[in-house]
Write an enzyme that holds these catalytic residues in place. Structure first.
Site, PDB file in Angstrom:
ATOM      1  N   GLU A  59       0.819  -1.223   0.000  1.00 15.57           N
ATOM      2  CA  GLU A  59       0.000   0.000   0.000  1.00 15.57           C
ATOM      3  C   GLU A  59       0.852   1.272   0.000  1.00 15.57           C
ATOM      4  OE1 GLU A  59      -0.916  -2.718   2.089  1.00 15.57           O
ATOM      5  OE2 GLU A  59      -2.354  -3.224   0.527  1.00 15.57           O
ATOM      6  N   VAL A  82       9.896  -6.183   4.021  1.00  8.89           N
ATOM      7  CA  VAL A  82       9.349  -7.359   3.358  1.00  8.89           C
ATOM      8  C   VAL A  82      10.322  -8.512   3.636  1.00  8.89           C
ATOM      9  CG1 VAL A  82       8.369  -8.300   1.252  1.00  8.89           C
ATOM     10  CG2 VAL A  82       8.420  -5.827   1.586  1.00  8.89           C
ATOM     11  N   HIS A  89       4.602 -14.815  -1.848  1.00 13.11           N
ATOM     12  CA  HIS A  89       3.985 -13.517  -1.616  1.00 13.11           C
ATOM     13  C   HIS A  89       5.070 -12.438  -1.543  1.00 13.11           C
ATOM     14  CE1 HIS A  89       0.220 -11.659  -0.673  1.00 13.11           C
ATOM     15  NE2 HIS A  89       0.681 -11.051   0.396  1.00 13.11           N
ATOM     16  N   ARG A 128      19.438  -4.355   9.843  1.00  9.75           N
ATOM     17  CA  ARG A 128      19.418  -3.189   8.953  1.00  9.75           C
ATOM     18  C   ARG A 128      18.417  -2.132   9.391  1.00  9.75           C
ATOM     19  NH1 ARG A 128      19.398  -7.046   3.620  1.00  9.75           N
ATOM     20  NH2 ARG A 128      21.242  -8.193   4.228  1.00  9.75           N
TER      21      ARG A 128
HETATM   22  N1  INI Z   1       3.699  -6.623   3.683  1.00  5.88           N
HETATM   23  C1  INI Z   1       4.887  -6.200   4.127  1.00  5.88           C
HETATM   24  O1  INI Z   1       5.079  -4.969   4.308  1.00  5.88           O
HETATM   25  N2  INI Z   1       5.904  -7.074   4.355  1.00  5.88           N
HETATM   26  C2  INI Z   1       5.742  -8.417   4.166  1.00  5.88           C
HETATM   27  O2  INI Z   1       6.714  -9.179   4.431  1.00  5.88           O
HETATM   28  C3  INI Z   1       4.505  -8.902   3.698  1.00  5.88           C
HETATM   29  N3  INI Z   1       4.311 -10.313   3.464  1.00  5.88           N
HETATM   30  O3  INI Z   1       5.275 -11.078   3.531  1.00  5.88           O
HETATM   31  O4  INI Z   1       3.212 -10.780   3.186  1.00  5.88           O
HETATM   32  C4  INI Z   1       3.458  -7.956   3.472  1.00  5.88           C
HETATM   33  N4  INI Z   1       2.255  -8.360   3.036  1.00  5.88           N
HETATM   34  C5  INI Z   1       1.057  -7.523   3.107  1.00  5.88           C
HETATM   35  C6  INI Z   1       0.918  -6.624   1.886  1.00  5.88           C
HETATM   36  O5  INI Z   1       1.878  -5.577   1.920  1.00  5.88           O
HETATM   37  C7  INI Z   1      -0.466  -5.968   1.824  1.00  5.88           C
HETATM   38  O6  INI Z   1      -0.686  -5.168   2.955  1.00  5.88           O
HETATM   39  C8  INI Z   1      -1.622  -6.975   1.712  1.00  5.88           C
HETATM   40  O7  INI Z   1      -1.382  -7.909   0.685  1.00  5.88           O
HETATM   41  C9  INI Z   1      -2.963  -6.215   1.392  1.00  5.88           C
HETATM   42  O8  INI Z   1      -2.883  -5.555   0.141  1.00  5.88           O
END
Ligand code: INI
Length: 157
Positions: A59, A82, A89, A128
């Site tokens: 987002e 992430v 994903h 990090r």
């Molecule tokens: N969002 C992250 O910021 N980091 C992650 O590691 C992650 N994983 O691994 O799933 C993650 N998923 C959520 C994604 O950003 C969205 O908020 C969700 O898919 C709704 O759109």
């Protein structure tokens, strides 16, 4: 001699938006601390910093673009973590965050910087985010100041 644009690393008077992902908040709040500390150290006033949380890194681009389009900010900082884990994903979220943040900057003309950690595991992320390998949030804040100043210098040259 070529004319070289040189900018000062001063944040005085800069208005900065910070967008931070809540996913992996244990890490992203440390990125946020690093970013705010660096902005403040370079002279960005508290009142000139606007913070918004989003659910996850996916987002970040849409909110970064809205900030950029508002005309109220000189730079936008995007922070997220992430972490690979066990699904694919990871690739999708990381790739879309990177591409979207990059596009937001190009489309708005407002420096929009990438402070999103992409790591194999939590330990690497913590390292990090203020651990032994520095703080990516702090690096992103420095990049935002430098790039905002550069864009200003080009516009007024
Ligand atoms: N969002 C992250 O910021 N980091 C992650 O590691 C992650 N994983 O691994 O799933 C993650 N998923 C959520 C994604 O950003 C969205 O908020 C969700 O898919 C709704 O759109």
């Amino acid at each position: 001699m070529p004319k070289e644009l040189k900018v000062e690393m001063s944040g005085q008077g800069l208005r900065v938006a910070v967008v931070v992902a809540r996913f992996n908040e244990f890490v992203t709040k440390r990125l946020l601390e690093g970013a705010i500390e660096t902005l403040t150290r370079h002279g960005v006033k508290d009142d000139d910093i606007t913070l918004a949380w989003v659910p996850g890194s996916f987002e970040l681009p849409v909110v970064a673009k809205a900030f950029g389009q508002s005309g109220q900010y000189d730079a936008v900082i995007c922070l997220g973590a992430v972490i690979r884990g066990e699904t694919d994903h990871y690739e999708m979220v990381a790739n879309q965050a990177a591409a979207g943040i990059s596009a937001a900057g190009r489309e708005t003309g407002i420096p929009t910087v990438f402070g999103v950690l992409t790591t194999e595991n939590m330990e690497q992320a913590i390292n990090r985010a203020g651990g032994k390998s520095g703080n990516l949030g702090s690096n992103a804040a420095s990049a935002a100041i430098e790039t905002a100043r550069l864009v200003q210098a080009i516009k007024t040259a």
